[in-house]
Write an enzyme that holds these catalytic residues in place. Structure first.
Site, PDB file in Angstrom:
ATOM      1  N   PRO A  50       1.088  -1.776   0.267  1.00 54.26           N
ATOM      2  CA  PRO A  50       0.040   0.103   0.450  1.00 54.26           C
ATOM      3  C   PRO A  50       0.774   1.794   0.191  1.00 54.26           C
ATOM      4  O   PRO A  50       1.992   1.620   0.871  1.00 54.26           O
ATOM      5  CB  PRO A  50      -0.810  -0.302   1.683  1.00 54.26           C
ATOM      6  N   MET A  51       0.784   2.203  -0.973  1.00 53.41           N
ATOM      7  CA  MET A  51       1.471   3.306  -1.016  1.00 53.41           C
ATOM      8  C   MET A  51       0.233   4.733  -1.103  1.00 53.41           C
ATOM      9  O   MET A  51      -0.193   4.258  -2.625  1.00 53.41           O
ATOM     10  CB  MET A  51       2.350   3.728  -2.151  1.00 53.41           C
ATOM     11  N   GLN A 127      -6.954  -1.108   1.466  1.00 53.61           N
ATOM     12  CA  GLN A 127      -6.123  -1.047   3.328  1.00 53.61           C
ATOM     13  C   GLN A 127      -7.154  -0.278   3.811  1.00 53.61           C
ATOM     14  O   GLN A 127      -7.343   1.456   3.856  1.00 53.61           O
ATOM     15  CB  GLN A 127      -4.862  -0.768   2.980  1.00 53.61           C
ATOM     16  N   HIS A 195      -4.569  -1.109   9.024  1.00 53.60           N
ATOM     17  CA  HIS A 195      -3.942  -0.142   8.510  1.00 53.60           C
ATOM     18  C   HIS A 195      -3.092  -0.539  10.497  1.00 53.60           C
ATOM     19  O   HIS A 195      -3.841   0.759  10.989  1.00 53.60           O
ATOM     20  CB  HIS A 195      -3.490   1.047   8.247  1.00 53.60           C
ATOM     21  N   GLY A 196      -2.581  -1.285  10.707  1.00 46.25           N
ATOM     22  CA  GLY A 196      -2.002  -0.548  12.544  1.00 46.25           C
ATOM     23  C   GLY A 196      -0.730  -0.607  12.833  1.00 46.25           C
ATOM     24  O   GLY A 196       0.023  -0.767  13.336  1.00 46.25           O
ATOM     25  N   ALA A 197      -0.067   0.496  11.657  1.00 50.79           N
ATOM     26  CA  ALA A 197       1.409   0.344  11.475  1.00 50.79           C
ATOM     27  C   ALA A 197       1.699   1.758  11.746  1.00 50.79           C
ATOM     28  O   ALA A 197       0.781   2.717  11.225  1.00 50.79           O
ATOM     29  CB  ALA A 197       1.700   0.181  10.601  1.00 50.79           C
ATOM     30  N   HIS A 198       3.034   2.172  11.084  1.00 54.78           N
ATOM     31  CA  HIS A 198       3.528   3.323  11.620  1.00 54.78           C
ATOM     32  C   HIS A 198       3.153   4.284  11.978  1.00 54.78           C
ATOM     33  O   HIS A 198       3.208   6.311  11.704  1.00 54.78           O
ATOM     34  CB  HIS A 198       3.339   4.190   9.665  1.00 54.78           C
ATOM     35  N   TYR A 200      -0.247   5.823  13.592  1.00 57.80           N
ATOM     36  CA  TYR A 200      -1.634   5.686  12.958  1.00 57.80           C
ATOM     37  C   TYR A 200      -2.215   5.430  13.961  1.00 57.80           C
ATOM     38  O   TYR A 200      -2.079   4.789  15.721  1.00 57.80           O
ATOM     39  CB  TYR A 200      -1.714   5.255  11.650  1.00 57.80           C
TER      40      TYR A 200
END
Length: 391
Positions: A50-51, A127, A195-198, A200
């Site tokens: 995903p980008m 995502q 999306h459970g990353a980065h 957020y």
């Protein structure tokens, strides 16, 4: 720059920047194997990472977005994971050009994206995304919405504008993820990724640096995982039993590369086990360089540890095919090619199950086909200018 394939080289003399001749046949053999995630069969082991692209005015993905994903499916990408798309909660995002996964027009656009990918022979999952305390006050698409998070704390530790989420806020966000997942299945997607990353919203609960709650949603690793696990459970309940649920997570945060959810495998297991029990079918372990070991005493990367600890399928990601930090692309820096032999070694011994490719696929829609067909001499260094178009 094109990479030339040497006619012969011993394994010990191979440079990681050169794709050697044996990889041509190995790539086809190892990467072309189908993979079944719950009720979904992915035709090969290559996924598109995903980008965020910001080419969806009004949050509506148009024909150009459908073509963007469809081109990559036609060129042998097995699983397309879309750019992050905002769930139906007013505080979820801060751009009117990032797609949304709620609203009649937005979902109609996404339905056409799924159709384009399926027509080309690929599979696709959206995502689902909520940015939490990353949001800046006054930004679209809902300017009056406040930033929300576990404790009203931003990634740098400051409180600033925003608020700690109430029980009602938690329920609203959990419901928004579940509704988006149900919509994804209804309009023809093949699964969902959370999306459970980065750094957020979901990650803000998982990380002790932003979660200072003293209720059931804060404290030790298991308590900090409670909100994420409730989202997973609600999503699982909202979709068919065979519909895949993927969970993406990371140690690092978008402005803190040294941040870690877990310092040991035991700490990581405490976080991942409740998510697996809640209904995650596969984990997408986001790292900046897939070849780096995650913990001392083992060469397993984060995806490898994830699979070992949970027994669930794992997706690896991080500079696949390139030698250079991906965030530097946002300041105009390119990256040189990097060989795939070590990646194939890890995949062959089943350290992980699927390989997500980012920048290389963003620049070149044909990357997967070239690798699977052994056309390594057609691969090129990454040019950061590719960020400026939806090619």
């Amino acid at each position: 720059m094109h990479v030339q394939i040497p006619s012969a080289q011993s394994p010990a003399s191979r440079s990681p920047h050169v794709t050697t001749a044996p990889s041509a046949s190995r790539a086809a053999e190892i990467l072309s194997r189908p993979l079944t995630i719950n009720g979904l069969t992915v035709p090969n082991r290559i996924a598109m990472a995903p980008m965020t692209r910001m080419f969806s005015p009004g949050g509506v993905p148009g024909a150009d977005v459908a073509s963007y994903y469809g081109r990559r499916a036609a060129a042998k990408v097995g699983l397309l994971i879309t750019e992050g798309t905002y769930v139906g909660h007013e505080s979820a995002g801060q751009s009117d050009s990032v797609p949304r996964f709620h609203g009649e027009e937005q979902l109609a656009g996404w339905g056409k994206v799924a159709e384009a990918v399926h027509a080309a022979g690929g599979t696709i999952v959206p995502q689902l995304w909520h940015i939490g305390m990353v949001r800046k006050q006054g930004e679209p698409p809902f300017a009056e919405a406040p930033a929300v998070g576990p404790s009203g704390v931003r990634l740098d530790g400051t409180e600033g504008e925003g608020k700690a989420m109430s029980r009602s806020d938690l329920d609203d966000v959990i419901g928004a993820f579940a509704e988006a997942a149900a919509a994804a299945e209804r309009i023809g997607f093949d699964g969902v990724e959370l999306h459970g990353a980065h750094g957020y919203l979901i990650d803000q609960f998982l990380w002790a640096g932003t979660n200072r709650r003293t209720d059931a949603y804060g404290g030790d690793a298991v308590a900090r995982t409670k909100f994420a696990a409730e989202i997973v459970a609600a999503v699982r309940e909202a979709v068919s039993p065979e519909f895949p649920v993927v969970f993406r997570y990371s140690q690092w945060k978008s402005d803190n590369f040294d941040a870690r959810l877990a310092e040991t495998p035991e700490e990581l297991e405490a976080i991942l086990s409740p998510l697996a029990a809640a209904g995650v079918d596969a984990f997408h372990a986001s790292t900046r360089r897939y070849w780096l070991p995650e913990f001392e005493g083992s060469d397993l990367n984060l995806a490898g540890w994830t699979k070992k600890l949970t027994g669930k399928q794992a997706i690896t990601v991080g500079s696949v095919g390139l030698d250079g930090e991906f965030l530097k692309a946002f300041v105009g820096e390119g990256a040189q090619l990097r060989g795939l032999d070590d990646l194939l070694d890890r995949l062959e011994r089943e350290e992980f199950d699927l390989v997500a490719v980012g920048r290389a696929l963003l620049q070149d829609p044909e990357w997967a086909a070239k690798v699977l067909d052994g056309r390594f001499d057609e691969l090129k260094d990454y040019d950061a200018a590719s960020l400026r178009s939806l090619s």
